[in-house]
Design an enzyme around this catalytic site. Sequence first.
Site, mmCIF file in Angstrom:
data_model
loop_
_atom_site.group_PDB
_atom_site.id
_atom_site.type_symbol
_atom_site.label_atom_id
_atom_site.label_comp_id
_atom_site.label_asym_id
_atom_site.label_seq_id
_atom_site.Cartn_x
_atom_site.Cartn_y
_atom_site.Cartn_z
ATOM 1 N N ASP A 16 0.904 -1.203 0.119
ATOM 2 C CA ASP A 16 0.086 -0.043 -0.034
ATOM 3 C C ASP A 16 0.898 1.277 -0.038
ATOM 4 O O ASP A 16 0.488 2.286 0.591
ATOM 5 C CB ASP A 16 -0.901 -0.072 1.196
ATOM 6 C CG ASP A 16 -1.978 -1.258 1.122
ATOM 7 O OD1 ASP A 16 -2.314 -1.706 0.143
ATOM 8 O OD2 ASP A 16 -2.341 -1.430 2.260
ATOM 9 N N LYS A 19 1.900 2.111 -5.245
ATOM 10 C CA LYS A 19 2.390 1.714 -6.518
ATOM 11 C C LYS A 19 1.375 1.970 -7.668
ATOM 12 O O LYS A 19 1.725 2.319 -8.626
ATOM 13 C CB LYS A 19 2.413 0.317 -6.358
ATOM 14 C CG LYS A 19 3.407 -0.245 -5.277
ATOM 15 C CD LYS A 19 3.683 -1.776 -4.984
ATOM 16 C CE LYS A 19 2.354 -2.525 -4.321
ATOM 17 N NZ LYS A 19 2.204 -1.877 -2.914
ATOM 18 N N GLY A 43 -4.698 -4.079 -3.794
ATOM 19 C CA GLY A 43 -5.585 -2.964 -4.061
ATOM 20 C C GLY A 43 -4.701 -1.947 -4.348
ATOM 21 O O GLY A 43 -4.244 -1.277 -3.711
ATOM 22 N N HIS A 44 -4.567 -1.464 -5.821
ATOM 23 C CA HIS A 44 -4.082 -0.294 -6.284
ATOM 24 C C HIS A 44 -4.688 0.882 -6.737
ATOM 25 O O HIS A 44 -5.677 0.669 -7.479
ATOM 26 C CB HIS A 44 -2.932 -0.819 -7.497
ATOM 27 C CG HIS A 44 -1.928 -1.727 -6.963
ATOM 28 N ND1 HIS A 44 -0.978 -2.535 -7.637
ATOM 29 C CD2 HIS A 44 -1.888 -2.486 -5.796
ATOM 30 C CE1 HIS A 44 -0.290 -3.275 -7.220
ATOM 31 N NE2 HIS A 44 -0.609 -3.272 -5.812
ATOM 32 N N GLN A 225 1.769 -6.019 -3.253
ATOM 33 C CA GLN A 225 2.487 -6.120 -1.721
ATOM 34 C C GLN A 225 3.689 -5.307 -1.711
ATOM 35 O O GLN A 225 3.857 -4.347 -2.367
ATOM 36 C CB GLN A 225 2.544 -7.432 -1.460
ATOM 37 C CG GLN A 225 1.066 -8.392 -1.313
ATOM 38 C CD GLN A 225 0.727 -8.901 -2.816
ATOM 39 O OE1 GLN A 225 1.437 -9.367 -3.549
ATOM 40 N NE2 GLN A 225 -0.604 -8.475 -3.012
HETATM 41 P P1 GDP Z 1 -0.713 0.373 -3.552
HETATM 42 O O1 GDP Z 1 -1.466 -0.974 -3.163
HETATM 43 O O2 GDP Z 1 0.609 0.693 -3.097
HETATM 44 O O3 GDP Z 1 -1.190 0.808 -4.904
HETATM 45 O O4 GDP Z 1 -1.415 1.491 -2.703
HETATM 46 P P2 GDP Z 1 -3.008 1.770 -2.082
HETATM 47 O O5 GDP Z 1 -3.670 2.286 -3.353
HETATM 48 O O6 GDP Z 1 -3.475 0.472 -1.368
HETATM 49 O O7 GDP Z 1 -2.680 2.769 -0.911
HETATM 50 C C1 GDP Z 1 -2.507 4.076 -1.308
HETATM 51 C C2 GDP Z 1 -3.319 5.011 -0.656
HETATM 52 O O8 GDP Z 1 -2.941 6.564 -0.693
HETATM 53 C C3 GDP Z 1 -4.320 5.328 -1.784
HETATM 54 O O9 GDP Z 1 -5.700 5.484 -1.118
HETATM 55 C C4 GDP Z 1 -3.988 6.499 -2.647
HETATM 56 O O10 GDP Z 1 -5.055 7.322 -3.378
HETATM 57 C C5 GDP Z 1 -3.141 7.328 -1.731
HETATM 58 N N1 GDP Z 1 -2.188 8.216 -2.225
HETATM 59 C C6 GDP Z 1 -1.110 7.914 -2.901
HETATM 60 N N2 GDP Z 1 -0.066 8.624 -3.020
HETATM 61 C C7 GDP Z 1 -0.647 9.600 -2.201
HETATM 62 C C8 GDP Z 1 -0.015 10.855 -1.756
HETATM 63 O O11 GDP Z 1 1.047 11.258 -2.082
HETATM 64 N N3 GDP Z 1 -0.626 11.485 -0.539
HETATM 65 C C9 GDP Z 1 -1.782 11.107 -0.237
HETATM 66 N N4 GDP Z 1 -2.406 11.837 0.784
HETATM 67 N N5 GDP Z 1 -2.477 9.994 -0.577
HETATM 68 C C10 GDP Z 1 -1.728 9.124 -1.492
HETATM 69 P P1 IMO Z 2 -1.018 -3.917 -2.191
HETATM 70 O O1 IMO Z 2 -0.355 -4.655 -3.628
HETATM 71 C C1 IMO Z 2 -0.928 -4.541 2.205
HETATM 72 C C2 IMO Z 2 -0.953 -8.587 3.647
HETATM 73 C C3 IMO Z 2 -2.333 -9.001 4.271
HETATM 74 C C4 IMO Z 2 -1.604 -10.273 5.194
HETATM 75 C C5 IMO Z 2 -0.682 -10.841 4.300
HETATM 76 C C6 IMO Z 2 -1.089 -12.080 3.879
HETATM 77 O O2 IMO Z 2 -2.133 -3.605 -2.347
HETATM 78 O O3 IMO Z 2 0.172 -3.228 -1.604
HETATM 79 P P2 IMO Z 2 -2.587 -12.759 1.588
HETATM 80 O O4 IMO Z 2 -3.917 -12.479 1.563
HETATM 81 O O5 IMO Z 2 -1.427 -12.272 0.646
HETATM 82 O O6 IMO Z 2 -2.092 -14.196 1.943
HETATM 83 O O7 IMO Z 2 -2.329 -12.034 3.118
HETATM 84 O O8 IMO Z 2 -0.175 -10.059 3.409
HETATM 85 N N1 IMO Z 2 -1.170 -8.090 2.235
HETATM 86 C C7 IMO Z 2 -1.318 -6.873 1.736
HETATM 87 N N2 IMO Z 2 -1.115 -5.529 2.722
HETATM 88 N N3 IMO Z 2 -1.024 -4.550 0.710
HETATM 89 C C8 IMO Z 2 -1.230 -5.495 -0.076
HETATM 90 O O9 IMO Z 2 -1.492 -5.319 -1.330
HETATM 91 C C9 IMO Z 2 -1.551 -6.761 0.695
HETATM 92 N N4 IMO Z 2 -1.694 -8.087 0.004
HETATM 93 C C10 IMO Z 2 -1.415 -8.880 1.143
HETATM 94 O O10 IMO Z 2 -3.076 -8.056 4.978
HETATM 95 O O11 IMO Z 2 -1.092 -9.583 6.302
HETATM 96 MG MG MG Z 3 -2.848 -1.733 -1.708
#
Ligand code: GDP
Ligand code: IMO
Ligand code: MG
Length: 425
Positions: A16, A19, A43-44, A225
């Site tokens: 998270d 990416k 979840g991107h 991840q």
């Molecule tokens: P990913 O899994 O690495 O793609 O990241 P996620 O989407 O799960 O989580 C990143 C969260 O931070 C999302 O809700 C984005 O919209 C938000 N986000 C990304 N970059 C920034 C930033 O620079 N500032 C803020 N405030 N939010 C951001």
């Molecule tokens: P993105 O790509 C954050 C965590 C789960 C759990 C562990 C194992 O959005 O960054 P799994 O379902 O993969 O067997 O769970 O890994 N986990 C993540 N945490 N971002 C993710 O993906 C994750 N994908 C798995 O919360 O601790």
């Molecule tokens: Mg994510």
Amino acid sequence: MKTGKVDVLLGLQWGDEGKGKVVDVLTPQYDVVARFQGGPNAGHTLEFNGQKFVLRSIPSGIFQGGKTNIIGNGVVLAPDLFMAEAKDLEKSGHDLKKCLHISKRAHLIMPTHRVLDAAYEALKGDKKVGTTGKGIGPTYTDKISRSGLRVGDIFDGFEEKYAQHKERHLNILRSMNYTDFDISEAEKNWMEGIEYMRQFNIVDSEFELNSLLNEGKAILCEGAQGTMLDVDFGSYPYVTSSNTITAGACAGLGIGPNKIGDVYGIMKAYCTRVGAGPFPTELFDETGKKLRDLGHEYGAVTGRERRCGWIDLVALRYSIMINGVTQLIMMKSDVLDTFETIKACVAYEKDGQRIDHFPFDIEHGITPVYEELKGWKTDMTKFTSEEQFPEAFKNYIDFLEKQLQTPIKIISIGPDRSQTIVRKK
Ligand code: GDP
Ligand code: IMO
Ligand code: MG
């Protein structure tokens, strides 16, 4: 445009990091975006023009037009969730049938894999991993134990193969006394997903990618991840079941290591984790809550509260080493905009001794050693160039670059595509 190179973009923390946003920002420089591991546990999030999308199995390069997007062999795919994701995108005007290619070698997540995921978690009791419940671990277990079902299997005697795999899973579940579930609805949906998937280009993606590379095309690999969740180098056993690191891109796409160009390592300006497991710099106080509130730190897929803490440079140095990171990308700097002071963990203390390296066990007896830096107390969310950065923020960047011995090339100051600053030097 970068030609004839495979660059890799991946998370350096516990996932998270942001990416999805950065892949979208960088996609114009590439011809192809490819996912190499993970599945719908990801979840991107992407935001642009007032719209927000959350992608799970589909690469984040689909919104920049005319790019080929590939789901590689290293990915595990749930046809029902894939169908839901792709249909949602269709509704918003993004038909992916031409631009999205799926590897025949990617493994299928069956409904029974999800039941097994829940059953293994229940068995672990208070040692449970806190998985996303998407069947990731059991699917990769079947892959490694040479019992998996792959996308390419849907073309030949599929019903029979499916029934055999299902029966094997049901036997395991019976042996665990885990029988209180009903997958009939999920199974119907899943089979519909298989039919839906047939409309996409199902390919030998390793050949396709290498041909594109030979034609001089530029490829960006999108990690899922983060390095701290890598099955070999993460906080085992509280990890996911795939190699989330640069080497995972080679194995998960069929690309030689000598073809890898830049490795972009993404980190937040602080740190989060979702699910169970050790997190040395976690904050249980008001500051942790403030990070969660200001950063909207709730899971993009599960809605779970993310645990928050200060940036951990010991873990980051380890991640940079394992991945061969050439450039850093710092996300969510804006979340720290109102902080008086900011802390960064520069070392750990274990058994009364200071250690600078990432140890085998981070679960027991680790105390972070912090350095404190002055906050910048400036709203940076509307900045358009690095010249506008306040001195205190510039100091934070310099400090991190020295500690991590790697340049920070991109700084993100908000969730929107436009809130991104590419540094000149
Ligand atoms: P990913 O899994 O690495 O793609 O990241 P996620 O989407 O799960 O989580 C990143 C969260 O931070 C999302 O809700 C984005 O919209 C938000 N986000 C990304 N970059 C920034 C930033 O620079 N500032 C803020 N405030 N939010 C951001
Ligand atoms: P993105 O790509 C954050 C965590 C789960 C759990 C562990 C194992 O959005 O960054 P799994 O379902 O993969 O067997 O769970 O890994 N986990 C993540 N945490 N971002 C993710 O993906 C994750 N994908 C798995 O919360 O601790
Ligand atoms: Mg994510």
